[in-house]
Design a protein around this motif. Structure first.
Motif, PDB file in Angstrom:
ATOM      1  N   ASP A   1      -1.099  -2.216  16.413  1.00 54.56           N
ATOM      2  CA  ASP A   1      -1.028  -3.045  15.214  1.00 54.56           C
ATOM      3  C   ASP A   1      -1.826  -2.350  14.114  1.00 54.56           C
ATOM      4  O   ASP A   1      -2.687  -1.517  14.400  1.00 54.56           O
ATOM      5  CB  ASP A   1      -1.629  -4.430  15.511  1.00 54.56           C
ATOM      6  CG  ASP A   1      -1.101  -5.485  14.543  1.00 54.56           C
ATOM      7  OD1 ASP A   1      -0.321  -5.127  13.617  1.00 54.56           O
ATOM      8  OD2 ASP A   1      -1.475  -6.659  14.693  1.00 54.56           O
ATOM      9  N   GLY A   2      -1.521  -2.699  12.877  1.00 60.11           N
ATOM     10  CA  GLY A   2      -2.266  -2.150  11.755  1.00 60.11           C
ATOM     11  C   GLY A   2      -1.502  -1.067  11.024  1.00 60.11           C
ATOM     12  O   GLY A   2      -0.416  -0.667  11.445  1.00 60.11           O
ATOM     13  N   SER A   3      -2.087  -0.629   9.911  1.00 58.97           N
ATOM     14  CA  SER A   3      -1.426   0.331   9.025  1.00 58.97           C
ATOM     15  C   SER A   3      -2.368   1.469   8.665  1.00 58.97           C
ATOM     16  O   SER A   3      -3.587   1.275   8.609  1.00 58.97           O
ATOM     17  CB  SER A   3      -1.026  -0.357   7.715  1.00 58.97           C
ATOM     18  OG  SER A   3      -0.411  -1.593   7.980  1.00 58.97           O
ATOM     19  N   ILE A   4      -1.769   2.624   8.404  1.00 61.40           N
ATOM     20  CA  ILE A   4      -2.544   3.805   8.001  1.00 61.40           C
ATOM     21  C   ILE A   4      -1.866   4.435   6.789  1.00 61.40           C
ATOM     22  O   ILE A   4      -0.637   4.550   6.766  1.00 61.40           O
ATOM     23  CB  ILE A   4      -2.606   4.847   9.145  1.00 61.40           C
ATOM     24  CG1 ILE A   4      -3.178   4.219  10.426  1.00 61.40           C
ATOM     25  CG2 ILE A   4      -3.447   6.056   8.735  1.00 61.40           C
ATOM     26  CD1 ILE A   4      -3.022   5.098  11.650  1.00 61.40           C
ATOM     27  N   TRP A   5      -2.677   4.798   5.816  1.00 64.26           N
ATOM     28  CA  TRP A   5      -2.170   5.499   4.632  1.00 64.26           C
ATOM     29  C   TRP A   5      -2.914   6.825   4.494  1.00 64.26           C
ATOM     30  O   TRP A   5      -4.148   6.861   4.635  1.00 64.26           O
ATOM     31  CB  TRP A   5      -2.443   4.712   3.354  1.00 64.26           C
ATOM     32  CG  TRP A   5      -1.691   3.447   3.185  1.00 64.26           C
ATOM     33  CD1 TRP A   5      -0.567   3.245   2.431  1.00 64.26           C
ATOM     34  CD2 TRP A   5      -2.033   2.152   3.728  1.00 64.26           C
ATOM     35  NE1 TRP A   5      -0.191   1.924   2.482  1.00 64.26           N
ATOM     36  CE2 TRP A   5      -1.072   1.240   3.264  1.00 64.26           C
ATOM     37  CE3 TRP A   5      -3.063   1.688   4.561  1.00 64.26           C
ATOM     38  CZ2 TRP A   5      -1.101  -0.119   3.613  1.00 64.26           C
ATOM     39  CZ3 TRP A   5      -3.091   0.350   4.914  1.00 64.26           C
ATOM     40  CH2 TRP A   5      -2.109  -0.538   4.444  1.00 64.26           C
ATOM     41  N   LEU A   6      -2.174   7.864   4.210  1.00 65.18           N
ATOM     42  CA  LEU A   6      -2.779   9.152   3.887  1.00 65.18           C
ATOM     43  C   LEU A   6      -2.409   9.437   2.438  1.00 65.18           C
ATOM     44  O   LEU A   6      -1.218   9.514   2.112  1.00 65.18           O
ATOM     45  CB  LEU A   6      -2.241  10.237   4.824  1.00 65.18           C
ATOM     46  CG  LEU A   6      -2.917  11.598   4.751  1.00 65.18           C
ATOM     47  CD1 LEU A   6      -4.394  11.518   5.096  1.00 65.18           C
ATOM     48  CD2 LEU A   6      -2.220  12.584   5.693  1.00 65.18           C
ATOM     49  N   ASP A   7      -3.432   9.515   1.588  1.00 64.41           N
ATOM     50  CA  ASP A   7      -3.205   9.745   0.171  1.00 64.41           C
ATOM     51  C   ASP A   7      -2.205   8.735  -0.403  1.00 64.41           C
ATOM     52  O   ASP A   7      -1.304   9.089  -1.170  1.00 64.41           O
ATOM     53  CB  ASP A   7      -2.685  11.179  -0.017  1.00 64.41           C
ATOM     54  CG  ASP A   7      -3.069  11.736  -1.378  1.00 64.41           C
ATOM     55  OD1 ASP A   7      -3.832  11.065  -2.103  1.00 64.41           O
ATOM     56  OD2 ASP A   7      -2.592  12.827  -1.708  1.00 64.41           O
ATOM     57  N   GLY A   8      -2.344   7.485  -0.010  1.00 63.13           N
ATOM     58  CA  GLY A   8      -1.519   6.413  -0.563  1.00 63.13           C
ATOM     59  C   GLY A   8      -0.169   6.226   0.107  1.00 63.13           C
ATOM     60  O   GLY A   8       0.577   5.311  -0.242  1.00 63.13           O
ATOM     61  N   GLU A   9       0.157   7.071   1.057  1.00 62.56           N
ATOM     62  CA  GLU A   9       1.484   7.009   1.688  1.00 62.56           C
ATOM     63  C   GLU A   9       1.359   6.503   3.128  1.00 62.56           C
ATOM     64  O   GLU A   9       0.522   7.013   3.885  1.00 62.56           O
ATOM     65  CB  GLU A   9       2.078   8.421   1.692  1.00 62.56           C
ATOM     66  CG  GLU A   9       3.504   8.508   2.135  1.00 62.56           C
ATOM     67  CD  GLU A   9       3.974   9.975   2.167  1.00 62.56           C
ATOM     68  OE1 GLU A   9       4.694  10.331   3.098  1.00 62.56           O
ATOM     69  OE2 GLU A   9       3.589  10.748   1.269  1.00 62.56           O
ATOM     70  N   ARG A  10       2.171   5.498   3.484  1.00 57.57           N
ATOM     71  CA  ARG A  10       2.117   4.954   4.847  1.00 57.57           C
ATOM     72  C   ARG A  10       2.503   6.024   5.856  1.00 57.57           C
ATOM     73  O   ARG A  10       3.542   6.666   5.721  1.00 57.57           O
ATOM     74  CB  ARG A  10       3.121   3.803   4.996  1.00 57.57           C
ATOM     75  CG  ARG A  10       2.652   2.456   4.522  1.00 57.57           C
ATOM     76  CD  ARG A  10       1.616   1.802   5.414  1.00 57.57           C
ATOM     77  NE  ARG A  10       2.126   1.252   6.644  1.00 57.57           N
ATOM     78  CZ  ARG A  10       2.567   0.000   6.800  1.00 57.57           C
ATOM     79  NH1 ARG A  10       2.565  -0.821   5.793  1.00 57.57           N
ATOM     80  NH2 ARG A  10       2.973  -0.413   7.979  1.00 57.57           N
TER      81      ARG A  10
END
Ligand SMILES: Nc1ncnc2c1ncn2[C@@H]1O[C@H](COP(=O)(O)OP(=O)(O)OP(=O)(O)O)[C@@H](O)[C@H]1O
Ligand SMILES: [Mg+2]
Length: 249
Positions: A66-75
């Motif tokens: 579960d949960g979300s990750i963004w690298l430099d604003g991108e999912r």
């Protein structure tokens, strides 16, 4: 607080449970995290706290439940494995806790491989490799095999390999895990030097000496962040973890 710049790395509500033999291991139980460009963040905590699992989630090596990750604003959490493999080559350098180098490749080939995979020409890959190995005190070891190097040298080769494509983010999992105090100081010095040049670093370590080189120390316990302290470069806290722990409460 809302006018903060887009963080290089952001995670919200990360959860990961490992299902192996026996009872499930709730390794990461709800982690929110922001890492700003240029920051040097240490994640520290006891064995089994879930530090490596967290790093693997952030680097796309394991999938969150579960949960979300963004690298430099991108999912990034919806990337396919193939997309992750490409992105990792360019955007994230990883130094692993174990099994760092390809044992049947020379030092030079270990460092050049990610550059070649990322599409650099052999000439460019070689130039990058030469520069990094010299910087890391490994000139002359190019033709050695990993088994012929000391633990500290192997870790430095692993660092060179992680940095060869100039990734915006370096994830390092116990990069001095098996080293003596001299080797640990050496790794710390190198990480600090790359950080001073602008490298964003997320370092996982149980070693308080390494953690104290960071700008910010996150304490991880039982799958959760229990403390998140900025280290003031001018305060005595900079000298060691004891100062950091006193910032609590
Ligand atoms: N692949 C796996 N399968 C089953 N359980 C796992 C797996 N990986 C980790 N675990 C369990 O998840 C928990 C967290 O492990 P993790 O490796 O993330 O901890 P850590 O903080 O990195 O520990 P260390 O400091 O010893 O490296 C532990 O209970 C561990 O046994
Ligand atoms: Mg670990």
């Amino acid at each position: 607080m809302n006018d903060r710049p887009t963080p290089l790395l952001r995670a919200e509500g990360l959860v990961k449970t490992h299902h192996g033999e026996g009872a499930p291991a709730h390794a990461v139980r709800g982690v929110d995290l922001r890492v700003t460009r240029g920051e040097f963040v240490a994640v520290t905590g006891p064995s089994g706290a879930g530090k490596s699992t967290l790093l693997h989630l952030l680097g796309g090596l394991q999938r969150p439940d579960d949960g979300s990750i963004w690298l430099d604003g991108e999912r990034t959490d919806s990337y396919t494995e193939a997309r992750w493999a490409v992105e990792r080559r360019k955007r994230i350098g990883i130094v692993f806790q174990f099994f760092n180098l390809v044992s049947n490749l020379s030092v030079a080939d270990n460092v050049e491989l990610p550059a070649l995979l990322a599409g650099r020409s052999p000439k460019q890959a070689r130039a990058e490799r030469e520069e990094l190995l010299a910087e890391l005190g490994l000139a002359g070891k190019e033709r050695s095999m990993p088994s012929q190097l000391s633990g500290g040298e192997q870790q430095r080769v692993a660092l060179a390999r992680a940095l060869v494509n100039h990734p915006p983010l370096l994830l390092a999992d116990e990069p001095a895990g098996s080293l003596d105090s001299k080797g640990t100081r050496e790794v710390m010095r190198l990480l600090s030097r790359f950080h001073q040049r602008g490298q964003t670093i997320l370092l996982v370590t149980h070693d308080a000496r390494l953690a104290s080189a960071a700008d910010r120390v996150i304490s991880f316990f039982d799958g959760r962040i229990v403390d998140d302290a900025e280290l003031d470069g001018t305060s005595p806290g900079r000298a060691g973890i004891s100062g950091v722990l006193e910032l609590k409460d």
